[in-house]
Write a protein that holds these residues in place. Structure first.
Motif, PDB file in Angstrom:
ATOM      1  N   ASN A  68      52.168  29.964  57.550  1.00 36.82           N
ATOM      2  CA  ASN A  68      53.217  30.540  56.897  1.00 36.82           C
ATOM      3  C   ASN A  68      53.174  30.938  55.582  1.00 36.82           C
ATOM      4  O   ASN A  68      53.482  31.966  55.014  1.00 36.82           O
ATOM      5  CB  ASN A  68      54.442  29.681  57.519  1.00 36.82           C
ATOM      6  N   VAL A  69      52.716  29.867  54.898  1.00 30.38           N
ATOM      7  CA  VAL A  69      52.586  30.291  53.402  1.00 30.38           C
ATOM      8  C   VAL A  69      51.598  31.038  52.654  1.00 30.38           C
ATOM      9  O   VAL A  69      51.536  31.494  51.572  1.00 30.38           O
ATOM     10  CB  VAL A  69      52.495  28.777  52.584  1.00 30.38           C
ATOM     11  N   PRO A  71      49.778  33.840  51.284  1.00 30.29           N
ATOM     12  CA  PRO A  71      50.155  35.121  50.899  1.00 30.29           C
ATOM     13  C   PRO A  71      49.408  36.298  51.457  1.00 30.29           C
ATOM     14  O   PRO A  71      49.848  37.355  51.441  1.00 30.29           O
ATOM     15  CB  PRO A  71      50.174  35.080  49.347  1.00 30.29           C
ATOM     16  N   VAL A  91      42.246  34.429  48.976  1.00 31.58           N
ATOM     17  CA  VAL A  91      42.242  34.510  47.291  1.00 31.58           C
ATOM     18  C   VAL A  91      42.194  33.022  46.748  1.00 31.58           C
ATOM     19  O   VAL A  91      41.967  33.012  45.489  1.00 31.58           O
ATOM     20  CB  VAL A  91      43.632  35.137  46.836  1.00 31.58           C
TER      21      VAL A  91
ATOM     22  N   LEU B  82      39.221  32.676  44.220  1.00 31.55           N
ATOM     23  CA  LEU B  82      38.463  33.931  44.399  1.00 31.55           C
ATOM     24  C   LEU B  82      39.148  35.119  43.764  1.00 31.55           C
ATOM     25  O   LEU B  82      39.952  35.899  44.689  1.00 31.55           O
ATOM     26  CB  LEU B  82      38.539  33.902  45.908  1.00 31.55           C
ATOM     27  N   HIS B  85      39.423  38.665  45.121  1.00 33.27           N
ATOM     28  CA  HIS B  85      40.160  39.118  46.538  1.00 33.27           C
ATOM     29  C   HIS B  85      41.555  39.307  46.107  1.00 33.27           C
ATOM     30  O   HIS B  85      42.297  39.353  47.090  1.00 33.27           O
ATOM     31  CB  HIS B  85      40.042  37.749  47.341  1.00 33.27           C
ATOM     32  N   TRP B  88      44.051  41.573  47.761  1.00 35.65           N
ATOM     33  CA  TRP B  88      44.765  41.307  49.056  1.00 35.65           C
ATOM     34  C   TRP B  88      46.160  41.067  49.061  1.00 35.65           C
ATOM     35  O   TRP B  88      47.049  41.186  50.134  1.00 35.65           O
ATOM     36  CB  TRP B  88      43.983  40.103  50.004  1.00 35.65           C
ATOM     37  N   PHE B  89      46.738  40.561  48.024  1.00 31.79           N
ATOM     38  CA  PHE B  89      48.190  40.396  47.618  1.00 31.79           C
ATOM     39  C   PHE B  89      48.915  41.511  48.049  1.00 31.79           C
ATOM     40  O   PHE B  89      49.796  41.493  48.442  1.00 31.79           O
ATOM     41  CB  PHE B  89      48.463  39.950  46.249  1.00 31.79           C
ATOM     42  N   THR B  92      48.948  43.715  51.823  1.00 37.04           N
ATOM     43  CA  THR B  92      49.784  42.973  53.060  1.00 37.04           C
ATOM     44  C   THR B  92      51.302  42.512  52.562  1.00 37.04           C
ATOM     45  O   THR B  92      51.181  42.357  51.150  1.00 37.04           O
ATOM     46  CB  THR B  92      49.097  41.778  53.624  1.00 37.04           C
ATOM     47  N   GLN B  94      53.701  39.288  53.814  1.00 29.44           N
ATOM     48  CA  GLN B  94      53.624  38.134  54.542  1.00 29.44           C
ATOM     49  C   GLN B  94      55.042  37.604  54.487  1.00 29.44           C
ATOM     50  O   GLN B  94      55.454  36.800  53.457  1.00 29.44           O
ATOM     51  CB  GLN B  94      52.608  37.107  54.217  1.00 29.44           C
ATOM     52  N   THR B  96      56.935  35.369  55.733  1.00 34.77           N
ATOM     53  CA  THR B  96      57.089  33.843  55.774  1.00 34.77           C
ATOM     54  C   THR B  96      56.347  33.206  54.529  1.00 34.77           C
ATOM     55  O   THR B  96      56.506  31.999  54.140  1.00 34.77           O
ATOM     56  CB  THR B  96      56.335  33.117  56.951  1.00 34.77           C
ATOM     57  N   SER B  97      55.743  33.815  53.712  1.00 41.36           N
ATOM     58  CA  SER B  97      54.993  33.315  52.467  1.00 41.36           C
ATOM     59  C   SER B  97      55.826  33.576  51.206  1.00 41.36           C
ATOM     60  O   SER B  97      55.707  34.890  50.650  1.00 41.36           O
ATOM     61  CB  SER B  97      53.688  33.925  52.437  1.00 41.36           C
ATOM     62  N   PRO B  98      56.430  32.733  50.633  1.00 41.80           N
ATOM     63  CA  PRO B  98      56.856  32.952  49.126  1.00 41.80           C
ATOM     64  C   PRO B  98      56.081  33.315  48.258  1.00 41.80           C
ATOM     65  O   PRO B  98      56.488  34.148  47.593  1.00 41.80           O
ATOM     66  CB  PRO B  98      57.513  31.187  48.957  1.00 41.80           C
ATOM     67  N   MET B  99      54.969  33.089  48.585  1.00 38.45           N
ATOM     68  CA  MET B  99      54.212  33.684  47.435  1.00 38.45           C
ATOM     69  C   MET B  99      53.759  35.083  47.636  1.00 38.45           C
ATOM     70  O   MET B  99      53.522  35.921  46.632  1.00 38.45           O
ATOM     71  CB  MET B  99      52.555  32.935  47.680  1.00 38.45           C
ATOM     72  N   SER B 100      53.668  35.435  48.961  1.00 41.84           N
ATOM     73  CA  SER B 100      53.877  37.095  49.303  1.00 41.84           C
ATOM     74  C   SER B 100      54.939  37.708  48.408  1.00 41.84           C
ATOM     75  O   SER B 100      54.828  38.790  47.906  1.00 41.84           O
ATOM     76  CB  SER B 100      53.611  37.183  50.605  1.00 41.84           C
TER      77      SER B 100
END
Ligand SMILES: Nc1nc2c(c(=O)[nH]1)N[C@H]1C(S)=C(S)[C@@H](COP(=O)(O)OP(=O)(O)OC[C@H]3O[C@@H](n4cnc5c(=O)[nH]c(N)nc54)[C@H](O)[C@@H]3O)O[C@H]1N2
Ligand SMILES: Nc1nc2c(c(=O)[nH]1)N[C@H]1C(S)=C(S)[C@@H](COP(=O)(O)OP(=O)(O)OC[C@H]3O[C@@H](n4cnc5c(=O)[nH]c(N)nc54)[C@H](O)[C@@H]3O)O[C@H]1N2
Ligand code: SF4
Ligand code: SF4
Ligand code: SF4
Ligand code: SF4
Ligand code: SF4
Ligand SMILES: [Mo]
Lengths: 186, 326, 730
Positions: A68-69, A71, A91, B82, B85, B88-89, B92, B94, B96-100
């Motif tokens: 889920n987390v 990104p 990443v 990394l 990479h 990749w943020f 996409t 995501q 459910t991902s707060p970071m996304s």
């Protein structure tokens, strides 16, 4: 599609750590990093003691907070029920490591990506059991396809009272524990 | 119980060990930027009402905001294992991902921030600019300053609150896993933003206005911090254990204990200092002593905000459910 | 509960549901490589990370050994390797390995060496040996060995005309046990492994025998099976071992009082009629004398002596009696404990005899039928001119000889001087009690040659160091493997030797040639010899090389049956409850209890044992094991620790009764040990800086074992007779 699970018969674990070493060599895990561990817990006061041996690894949760987390979508659930990491997408933000209540993950110090138990995907592909299971001296780790009604894992889960770790976390693990303590006869 | 773990990873045992000053600083700077955006927007929106009708009260602020945010993102970038990479943020999303979400919020926040910094350039300054795209853009945008400020106000709140949401979604880390944490970070972000504005503002009226606002913000911050701790204290074992470092004077947890004492002193002190100035006689111009009080209290608030981010990041990594697994 | 033999076999074959390939038996190395597409090469061989001799299948990719697995066909591994076996790659690629032959240039122990070519080093050794032989006689050349390299150097030493060959596996390990069982049953309870039928046992009593830490592979597999079967496990151990964690009764016995418990059980079993009457009547002698002799060993007395609950003592005896003969009092392995060890072993053997366990399911199974013929390709060895000293004055010393007597002779020069030691596969400074004596003996030598893989403490005392390659790089064997069935296993190189290291067979042969003893050198390569041996045994070498292990059909006869009636190899052809042989040598024919010395107030008896992830001192530098267990700790009872004001992980030194100080070591404060003893894992405290990971890690138990008590019957060295006090380290 199979759904892979591991059943751990704790009463059979002899604490040999063969699984820990085998996993590392099979999966080229860097020095002093681990995908699986074994806990030994001794309770009581001399001479009334009781010991629990508990191998731990990624639970390949059905409701996986690590997925889920993530990104980038590097962490993902596959059709065979396993949770995997796509290394080329990772990443190395470490969010998944913080998110896993089981502390199952780590950053591969040699390559930088997040890493954890894969249920030895590369072995499953060629029809082998995971390395830790194959070498488990106590026969404590049992691996198989829970969707197959004839499988040993299915039978063990159906025939035994079992638990998963931190059930209340709601992660729906796929590693089941049976026989927390050896039977005590008198 | 005697516990022996064979095969433990140093970064997760005996406790999580993954995020350091880089992430804490990023969260601080994110919150600060959010605060700057929102509060400087307010100075514009309230111009002519609570404060003199002077829209360019502290015009460099909108320019500083994106710089500070970029510095924060640079720290975050430093934390990535990394870096190659990174892209990749942005290939996409995501949900459910707060970071996304965070990655995309950051992208969305830059344009209004930049528009804001252009719009806020006061005419006397703009006139001195070399002719060109920037100058003409600045002149065109000035007409929309209020609208842009409104967007920035909202954007700032989103940014501030996001820094708290990022941590609060980690179910696995009981200290972070609190619905109040985003509010803590929001209020703290707003108050640090205000504090920096106070220091930078040149008009005394603006300083005074912001100081008044900050009293309420700090007061709220103390309140939500208390709620945050009470929430854990009144909750289950893992949550109770999570705040233990703050109550423990033993060597190992001493910095956390000190941080509580420190915050307990500086935040009220900041309030007191502000109060002294706010309630002073302002019929004449503000005295050097008044400036000193306002600036010093603002510095205290900034330091307090930094401390909050650091202790939350570090103490959160001490908390886990593994204790319950025994 | 199922105790059938089938359950064990089923387990061995490991049948799980689904289509996993691992269930199908190992199809051989070539077929497996093919089935997987040929990217990896597989080589079956034999492990030497300890002496259990498990079958290994090594996986090689691009010339690098990447993974080791257990050979499913091999009965010692049953498809699995223990952690140490899995970590064999760590030895192979250890950067600290011995790489080139070296000749000492500085003083002994100063670590100053020059590199030498093989020719130079071997000629140097040959010259020295020749001189020593000329001056003092061939018998002044002694060999200390352990594990597989020993064979090749025993050949050299015998060819030179000496029989002074000793292995620590007798006097520091299982000598007294074997002697005790030989005196009782005419045979040791071990072939390749202890012949314990745990998978079919209902009650298993372990004295010490810390399975789970003592990590002998198939034995642990069977132990886990026994636990799963619901067998009742009783563990007699002053320490709550891993095995005790599996037990339904843990008996924290006062160290050194085991014989009291055993004699009381014998008494209980006899007086309550819990013994196997037919078995005792038909196959034993001396029962009446035994019954009379043990009468006074009552449970009340034993409870006082052993500090165990009387109720448990009686109850376990009853459980043994009720379930006999499908029970066992495990014979143990490391047996040199307190210097009265043969008699303890006798009592264990006698108790087993009364319960009728020998040759019965769940007891001690019988060694397989048929022996492999010996291939001899060299002329007979010259008869030594003077008797070897390896059996000392101990009438029942036997087996692999007494290292301690060879050492003693080296120091005293009596009856003749010993001037050269060849040491291989054993780390004498760590292995033998009283390091002072070992050093003194080494001082007397004109030549110390070490053939080893790692720069251990003992190796770094040598005048010449000859680097053997690891077990993954050499031919060895063939090994006759006797488990329930007989079989043959192979050790063959997985990759070519790294650096300039060489296999022991080659070093031994070249040394023979350098000594002009060409007749004793291997004809051709060792592999060629292995083929000849296979031929002699009627075994297809090619198939063996592909599968790693071949069983000899029809050899298994684990239990007494109508076709396999009991026979015993004792003088009387019966099980000797009463030993006339012992009586003839003026030893007690039936064990008698004698209390041993107890530690004075403020001191603790020093106990030691194994870590599941290390083999003695030989794996402490292995990356993949080191990282799991970097240093040992001193286990100390929690109440004692509180009394001494010691917190968990406090740094201390142990000081023994002779004033010898240990290295600084951390305390493990624990409920898991009695208050009158402390415990450490053996093998740590390496002083050789060339072992970069292990150097100065933990404390050396052997350093503190300056006192040892020799078993008067067979000369083995009881090593749990040292007392230590604990001193806080500043
Ligand atoms: N991992 C690993 N496994 C090994 C080895 C290894 O190096 N590493 N070595 C192998 C070899 S060669 C051997 S010989 C075996 C040795 O292993 P074992 O044969 O199992 O050794 P023991 O000395 O019987 O067992 C040690 C236990 O005895 C207990 N003990 C100490 N004193 C007494 C006493 O007076 N009475 C009783 N009842 N118990 C006592 C200690 O607390 C300890 O738990 O291990 C084999 N297995
Ligand atoms: N204090 C104390 N003393 C003990 C024991 C104890 O528990 N405590 N245990 C006793 C027992 S049961 C036993 S069996 C003995 C064991 O005694 P040893 O067999 O002497 O034990 P290790 O310390 O393993 O030493 C093995 C040596 O062999 C070398 N070696 C390893 N592999 C190879 C190889 O392939 N080729 C060659 N040439 N060398 C190799 C290693 O580098 C090391 O130097 O110790 C006994 N002594
Ligand atoms: S155990 Fe942790 S890493 Fe594994 S799937 Fe569950 S949350 Fe993810
Ligand atoms: S470290 Fe990699 S796998 Fe983990 S959350 Fe970040 S991108 Fe995803
Ligand atoms: S399944 Fe594979 S990756 Fe997972 S713990 Fe076992 S050996 Fe390691
Ligand atoms: S290999 Fe099996 S028996 Fe050994 S520690 Fe791991 S789980 Fe336990
Ligand atoms: S028991 Fe372990 S170390 Fe010993 S031979 Fe077998 S696999 Fe190797
Ligand atoms: Mo041994």
């Amino acid at each position: 599609m199979p759904k892979y699970v591991m059943v751990i018969d704790q009463s059979r674990c002899v604490g040999c750590m063969a699984c820990v070493v085998a996993c590392k060599r099979e999966n080229d895990v860097p020095p002093e990093q681990f995908r699986t561990r074994v806990l030994e817990m001794v309770k009581g006061e001399f001479p009334f003691l009781r010991s629990e041996l508990r191998p731990e690894l990624c639970n390949h949760c059905d409701h996986a907070p690590c997925v889920n987390v993530c990104p980038t979508g590097a962490s993902h659930k596959e059709a065979d029920g396993t949770v995997q990491i796509d290394r080329s997408r990772c990443v190395g933000c470490k969010a998944c490591i913080a998110a896993c209540p089981y502390n199952a993950r780590y950053i591969n110090e040699e390559h930088g990506f997040a890493d954890k138990c894969t249920f030895c995907q590369q072995r499953l592909k060629v029809g082998l059991k995971p390395a830790c299971v194959a070498t488990c001296i106590g026969g404590s780790r049992i691996f198989g396809d829970i969707s197959d009604p004839k499988s040993e894992v299915r039978r063990l889960i159906e025939d035994n009272s079992h638990r998963v770790l931190l059930e209340s976390a709601g992660t729906e693990p796929n590693v089941y524990y049976i026989n927390r303590y050896p039977k005590k006869l008198s | 119980m005697e516990l022996t773990i064979t095969g433990a990873n140093a970064i997760t045992f005996p406790h999580l060990h993954i995020w350091d000053w880089r992430v804490a600083s990023y969260l601080f700077l994110g919150g600060l930027t959010g605060g700057l955006m929102s509060m400087s927007a307010i100075t514009n929106l309230r111009a002519g009402k609570a404060i003199p009708h002077e829209r360019h009260c502290c015009w460099p602020i909108p320019i500083i905001s994106p710089l500070l945010l970029s510095l924060g993102m640079f720290f975050l970038f430093l934390d990535l294992e990394l870096k190659q990479h990174m892209y990749w943020f942005y290939l996409t999303f995501q949900p459910t991902s707060p970071m996304s979400w965070g990655a995309w919020i950051l992208v969305l926040i830059y344009p209004p921030m930049i528009l804001y910094s252009l719009a806020a350039i006061p005419p006397p300054v703009a006139e001195k600019m070399a002719p060109g795209l920037l100058k003409s853009l600045s002149e065109k945008l000035r007409a929309h300053l209020l609208g842009i400020a409104r967007v920035n106000f909202v954007g700032g709140i989103l940014l501030s609150i996001y820094t708290g949401i990022l941590l609060s979604t980690f179910l696995a880390r009981p200290l972070w896993n609190s619905a109040i944490l985003p509010v803590v970070f929001l209020v703290s972000g707003m108050s640090t933003g205000t504090a920096l504005l106070i220091i930078m503002a040149r008009q005394n009226e603006v300083k005074l206005f912001l100081t008044k606002v900050d009293i309420w913000l700090i007061f709220t911050e103390i309140l939500v911090l208390l709620l945050f701790f009470y929430g854990h204290y009144s909750s289950d074992a893992a949550n109770q254990a999570a705040i233990m470092p703050f109550m423990n004077v033993s060597h190992q947890y001493f910095p956390y204990f000190v941080s509580v004492v420190f915050l307990g002193i500086i935040l009220p002190l900041a309030i007191a200092m502000k109060f002294m100035e706010v309630t002073a006689d302002h019929s004449k111009s503000i005295t050097p002593m008044g400036k000193f009080l306002m600036n010093t209290s603002a510095v205290l608030v900034l330091v307090g905000g930094l401390v909050v981010r650091f202790v939350m990041v570090y103490a959160g990594q001490l908390s886990s459910f593994t204790g319950l697994l025994k | 509960m199922s105790f059938s033999r089938r359950s064990f076999l089923k387990y061995a074959a490991l049948s799980a549901g689904g289509t996993l390939l691992a269930e199908t038996p190992f199809m051989g190395a070539k077929a497996r490589a093919q089935a997987e597409g040929g990217k990896a090469r597989y080589v079956p061989t034999t492990c030497e990370m300890c002496f259990w001799k498990c079958g290994v299948v090594a996986k090689v990719v691009d010339g690098k050994v990447v993974k080791l697995e257990g050979n499913p066909l091999h009965p010692q591994s049953l498809g699995k390797l223990c952690g140490r076996g899995q970590a064999g790659i760590g030895l192979l690629y250890d950067k600290d390995r011995l790489k080139v032959p070296m000749i000492r240039t500085g003083a002994r122990g100063e670590n100053r060496y020059k590199q030498a070519s093989w020719d130079e080093a071997l000629n140097y050794v040959a010259e020295k040996l020749t001189t020593i032989k000329g001056k003092y006689g061939a018998e002044s050349i002694a060999l200390f060995a352990h594990g597989s390299p020993g064979t090749y150097f025993a050949n050299v030493v015998r060819a030179l005309g000496s029989a002074n060959i000793s292995y620590p596996s007798f006097s520091q390990c299982l000598g007294a046990r074997n002697v005790a069982w030989e005196l009782t049953f005419g045979e040791a309870p071990q072939s390749t492994c202890e012949r314990v039928d745990m998978a079919n046992s209902r009650v298993i009593v372990l004295f010490g025998t810390h399975l789970g830490e003592n990590m002998h592979n198939s034995q642990n597999q069977e132990f886990a099976q026994a636990v799963a079967n619901g067998a009742r496990i009783v563990v007699v151990d002053p320490r709550f071992s891993t095995a005790a964690g599996k037990a339904s009764t843990w008996m924290p016995i006062k160290p050194g009082t085991d014989l009291a418990l055993l004699l009381t059980w014998i008494n209980l079993v006899i007086t309550n009629g819990w013994y196997d009457k037919d078995y005792v009547n038909n196959y034993t002698n001396g029962f009446d004398k035994l019954a009379a002799e043990v009468k006074h060993y009552t449970p009340e007395w034993a409870a006082r002596e052993t500090e165990l609950p009387e109720h448990d003592i009686v109850e376990v005896a009853r459980a043994l009696g009720r379930n006999a003969p499908n029970v066992m009092v495990h014979p143990g392995r490391h047996f040199s404990w307190h210097g009265n060890d043969t008699q303890r072993g006798r009592a264990m053997a006698i108790l087993n005899a009364l319960l009728g366990t020998w040759g019965r399911p769940g007891g001690i199974w019988l060694s397989p039928k048929g022996k492999l013929a010996k291939l001899t390709e060299h002329p007979a060895y010259p008869e030594p001119k003077r008797d070897s000293v390896v059996f000392g004055d101990y009438p029942f010393a036997g087996g692999e000889g007494l290292t301690n007597v060879v050492r003693e002779t080296t120091i005293s020069g009596d009856p003749y001087p010993i001037k050269a030691w060849i040491v291989t596969g054993t780390n004498l400074l760590k292995t033998m009690p009283n390091q002072e004596k070992t050093r003194k003996a080494i001082d007397k030598l004109d030549l110390l040659v070490s053939i080893d893989v790692m720069p251990t403490d003992t190796v770094m005392m040598a005048d010449v160091i000859l680097p053997e390659c690891s077990y993954l790089e050499r031919h060895d064997g063939l090994f006759g493997i006797e488990t329930r069935e007989a079989g043959v296993a192979i050790r063959q190189p997985v990759i070519e030797p790294l650096y300039q290291s060489k296999p022991a067979w080659w070093i031994g042969s070249q040394l023979c040639r350098a000594l002009k003893l060409d007749d004793y050198a291997v004809k051709g390569t060792w592999e060629e010899r292995m083929r000849r041996e296979a031929k002699l045994w009627n075994i297809d070498y090619q198939e063996l090389a592909d599968k790693g292990y071949l069983s000899i059909p029809g050899s298994a006869a684990p239990y007494f049956t109508a076709d396999n009636p009991p026979t015993f190899k004792t003088k009387s052809k019966k099980i000797e409850l009463y030993s006339a042989e012992l009586e003839d040598e003026s030893f007690a024919p039936i064990p008698k209890y004698q209390a041993i010395e107890q530690p004075p107030a403020g001191q603790y008896r020093l106990l030691y044992g194994r870590s599941q992830v290390h083999t003695f001192s030989r794996t402490v530098n292995n990356q993949w094991l080191w990282e799991l267990f970097k240093e040992n700790q001193v286990w100390l009872n929690a109440k004692e620790a509180a009394r001494l004001g010691l917190k968990d992980l406090a740094l201390v030194r142990l000081v023994n009764q002779d004033g010898i100080n240990s290295e600084p070591v951390r305390v493990k404060v624990t409920e898991r040990i009695r208050p009158d003893c402390v415990y450490m894992v053996h093998g740590f405290g390496q002083h050789s800086p060339a072992m970069t990971r292990a150097y100065n890690r933990g404390a050396d138990d052997q350093h503190l074992i300056s006192k040892y008590k020799i078993d008067p019957i067979c000369g083995t060295t009881g090593m749990r007779v040292n007392f230590v006090k604990i001193v806080k380290e500043a």
